[in-house]
Design a protein around this motif. Structure first.
Motif, PDB file in Angstrom:
ATOM      1  N   TYR A  35      41.071  40.512  36.904  1.00  0.00           N
ATOM      2  CA  TYR A  35      42.105  40.947  36.026  1.00  0.00           C
ATOM      3  C   TYR A  35      43.554  40.858  36.664  1.00  0.00           C
ATOM      4  N   PHE A  36      44.069  40.464  37.043  1.00  0.00           N
ATOM      5  CA  PHE A  36      45.861  40.840  38.046  1.00  0.00           C
ATOM      6  C   PHE A  36      47.258  41.042  37.093  1.00  0.00           C
ATOM      7  N   ARG A  37      48.126  41.231  38.067  1.00  0.00           N
ATOM      8  CA  ARG A  37      49.110  41.121  36.939  1.00  0.00           C
ATOM      9  C   ARG A  37      50.605  40.453  37.807  1.00  0.00           C
ATOM     10  N   PRO A  38      50.502  39.027  36.845  1.00  0.00           N
ATOM     11  CA  PRO A  38      51.185  38.277  37.517  1.00  0.00           C
ATOM     12  C   PRO A  38      52.637  38.604  37.568  1.00  0.00           C
ATOM     13  N   ALA A  39      53.945  37.908  37.922  1.00  0.00           N
ATOM     14  CA  ALA A  39      55.321  38.640  37.883  1.00  0.00           C
ATOM     15  C   ALA A  39      55.764  38.106  35.855  1.00  0.00           C
ATOM     16  N   GLY A  40      54.884  36.554  35.828  1.00  0.00           N
ATOM     17  CA  GLY A  40      55.511  35.814  34.726  1.00  0.00           C
ATOM     18  C   GLY A  40      54.260  36.331  33.767  1.00  0.00           C
ATOM     19  N   SER A  41      54.514  35.022  33.112  1.00  0.00           N
ATOM     20  CA  SER A  41      53.274  34.823  32.238  1.00  0.00           C
ATOM     21  C   SER A  41      51.784  35.145  32.541  1.00  0.00           C
ATOM     22  N   CYS A  42      50.498  34.387  32.559  1.00  0.00           N
ATOM     23  CA  CYS A  42      49.168  34.575  32.233  1.00  0.00           C
ATOM     24  C   CYS A  42      48.720  32.800  32.366  1.00  0.00           C
ATOM     25  N   PRO A  43      48.365  32.632  33.613  1.00  0.00           N
ATOM     26  CA  PRO A  43      48.385  31.195  33.604  1.00  0.00           C
ATOM     27  C   PRO A  43      46.753  31.026  32.763  1.00  0.00           C
ATOM     28  N   PRO A  44      46.372  29.718  32.843  1.00  0.00           N
ATOM     29  CA  PRO A  44      45.479  29.390  31.467  1.00  0.00           C
ATOM     30  C   PRO A  44      43.645  29.737  32.208  1.00  0.00           C
ATOM     31  N   THR A  45      44.054  29.994  33.299  1.00  0.00           N
ATOM     32  CA  THR A  45      42.626  30.200  34.326  1.00  0.00           C
ATOM     33  C   THR A  45      43.615  30.486  35.626  1.00  0.00           C
ATOM     34  N   TRP A  46      42.647  31.388  36.086  1.00  0.00           N
ATOM     35  CA  TRP A  46      42.666  31.566  38.070  1.00  0.00           C
ATOM     36  C   TRP A  46      41.270  31.985  38.204  1.00  0.00           C
ATOM     37  N   TRP A  47      41.368  31.083  39.382  1.00  0.00           N
ATOM     38  CA  TRP A  47      40.394  31.138  40.744  1.00  0.00           C
ATOM     39  C   TRP A  47      39.018  30.274  40.026  1.00  0.00           C
ATOM     40  N   ASP A  48      40.050  29.073  38.560  1.00  0.00           N
ATOM     41  CA  ASP A  48      39.063  28.600  37.576  1.00  0.00           C
ATOM     42  C   ASP A  48      38.286  29.873  36.908  1.00  0.00           C
ATOM     43  N   GLN A  49      38.825  30.555  36.431  1.00  0.00           N
ATOM     44  CA  GLN A  49      38.214  31.020  35.523  1.00  0.00           C
ATOM     45  C   GLN A  49      38.751  31.014  34.417  1.00  0.00           C
ATOM     46  N   ARG A  50      38.369  31.446  33.534  1.00  0.00           N
ATOM     47  CA  ARG A  50      39.057  31.612  32.200  1.00  0.00           C
ATOM     48  C   ARG A  50      39.995  32.678  31.002  1.00  0.00           C
ATOM     49  N   PHE A  51      41.567  32.259  31.329  1.00  0.00           N
ATOM     50  CA  PHE A  51      42.228  33.716  30.827  1.00  0.00           C
ATOM     51  C   PHE A  51      41.753  34.323  28.931  1.00  0.00           C
ATOM     52  N   GLU A  52      40.867  34.976  29.271  1.00  0.00           N
ATOM     53  CA  GLU A  52      40.648  36.035  27.932  1.00  0.00           C
ATOM     54  C   GLU A  52      42.457  36.247  26.969  1.00  0.00           C
ATOM     55  N   GLY A  53      42.617  37.088  27.769  1.00  0.00           N
ATOM     56  CA  GLY A  53      43.900  38.145  26.965  1.00  0.00           C
ATOM     57  C   GLY A  53      44.557  38.863  27.921  1.00  0.00           C
ATOM     58  N   LYS A  54      45.785  39.516  27.842  1.00  0.00           N
ATOM     59  CA  LYS A  54      46.829  40.462  27.891  1.00  0.00           C
ATOM     60  C   LYS A  54      46.555  41.730  27.404  1.00  0.00           C
ATOM     61  N   PHE A  55      46.740  42.769  28.289  1.00  0.00           N
ATOM     62  CA  PHE A  55      46.764  44.091  27.689  1.00  0.00           C
ATOM     63  C   PHE A  55      47.779  44.090  28.697  1.00  0.00           C
ATOM     64  N   LYS A  56      49.021  44.949  28.278  1.00  0.00           N
ATOM     65  CA  LYS A  56      50.581  45.396  29.247  1.00  0.00           C
ATOM     66  C   LYS A  56      50.833  44.518  30.232  1.00  0.00           C
ATOM     67  N   ALA A  57      51.206  44.427  30.918  1.00  0.00           N
ATOM     68  CA  ALA A  57      51.235  43.730  32.256  1.00  0.00           C
ATOM     69  C   ALA A  57      49.667  43.168  32.891  1.00  0.00           C
ATOM     70  N   HIS A  58      48.751  43.180  32.570  1.00  0.00           N
ATOM     71  CA  HIS A  58      47.335  42.729  32.718  1.00  0.00           C
ATOM     72  C   HIS A  58      47.167  41.698  31.857  1.00  0.00           C
ATOM     73  N   CYS A  59      46.569  40.685  33.121  1.00  0.00           N
ATOM     74  CA  CYS A  59      45.783  39.327  32.598  1.00  0.00           C
ATOM     75  C   CYS A  59      44.122  38.973  32.956  1.00  0.00           C
ATOM     76  N   PHE A  60      43.715  39.244  31.892  1.00  0.00           N
ATOM     77  CA  PHE A  60      42.109  39.441  31.704  1.00  0.00           C
ATOM     78  C   PHE A  60      41.312  38.058  32.012  1.00  0.00           C
ATOM     79  N   TYR A  61      40.362  37.682  32.958  1.00  0.00           N
ATOM     80  CA  TYR A  61      40.039  36.590  33.197  1.00  0.00           C
ATOM     81  C   TYR A  61      38.317  36.737  33.097  1.00  0.00           C
ATOM     82  N   VAL A  62      37.645  35.457  32.248  1.00  0.00           N
ATOM     83  CA  VAL A  62      35.597  35.750  32.307  1.00  0.00           C
ATOM     84  C   VAL A  62      35.431  34.413  32.598  1.00  0.00           C
ATOM     85  N   PRO A  63      34.338  34.868  33.287  1.00  0.00           N
ATOM     86  CA  PRO A  63      33.087  33.782  33.325  1.00  0.00           C
ATOM     87  C   PRO A  63      32.790  33.291  32.126  1.00  0.00           C
ATOM     88  N   LYS A  64      32.263  31.980  32.772  1.00  0.00           N
ATOM     89  CA  LYS A  64      31.795  31.194  31.740  1.00  0.00           C
ATOM     90  C   LYS A  64      30.094  32.044  31.344  1.00  0.00           C
TER      91      LYS A  64
END
Length: 140
Positions: free
Chosen positions: A103-132
Motif C-alpha cells: 500500500y502507499f499514499r500517493p499525492a494524487g489518485s491511485c495508479p492502476p499498477t504499482w511496481w507491476d502489482q495490480r491496484f485493488e482499491g483505496k481506503f481514505k488516502a491509502h491505495c492497496f495493491y495485490v499480487p497475481k
C-alpha cells in the motif's frame, strides 16, 4: 486459530506499526495495514520470501515500512492498537487489503499498477495493491 504465530511482544510490535503507519486512517485503516503485514508473513513470495515472523516483516530492509525510521513508531503500544493487532493476527481481513502485499499514499489518485502489482482499491488516502494469485497463492 490464528492466521500467523505471535507472542505478546510481537503483538505489541504490530500494534506500534499499525498506529505509526495509519493512525490518521482510523481503526479500519489500521486493520488494513495489519492485513498487509499478516499477508507478508503468510506469503513467502515475491519481495517477502523468508519473512516468517512479525518482527522480520516489520523490520524488513529493503522493502519494509517507513514508519520504523520515525520516532513515533518507538512509543509504547496502546490498548486500542493491541486489540486491532490481535484481530488481524487472528485472521480478520478487510477489503481492499484482503490479499494486498503493498500500500502507499500517493499525492494524487491511485495508479492502476504499482511496481507491476495490480491496484485493488483505496481506503481514505491509502491505495492497496495485490499480487497475481499464481505469484503468491498463500495470500488468497
Amino acid at each position: 486459530m490464528a492466521a500467523i504465530k505471535s507472542n505478546s511482544e510481537e503483538v505489541k510490535l504490530l500494534a506500534r506499526l499499525l498506529r505509526a503507519e495509519a493512525e490518521g486512517e482510523g481503526n479500519q485503516g489500521m486493520l488494513m495495514v495489519g492485513n498487509v503485514g499478516v499477508n507478508r508473513v503468510l506469503g513467502n513470495c515475491i519481495d517477502f520470501k523468508n519473512i516468517r515472523t512479525i518482527q522480520q516483516m516489520v523490520y524488513q530492509s529493503p522493502g519494509g515500512f517507513e514508519a520504523t525510521q520515525k520516532s513515533y513508531f518507538y512509543q509504547a503500544a496502546r490498548d486500542n492498537e493491541i486489540a486491532l493487532a490481535k484481530r488481524v493476527i487472528n485472521g480478520e481481513r478487510l477489503w481492499p487489503s484482503t490479499n494486498a502485499l503493498w500500500y502507499f499514499r500517493p499525492a494524487g489518485s491511485c495508479p492502476p499498477t504499482w511496481w507491476d502489482q495490480r491496484f485493488e482499491g483505496k481506503f481514505k488516502a491509502h491505495c492497496f495493491y495485490v499480487p497475481k494469485p499464481g505469484e503468491c497463492p498463500a495470500v488468497y
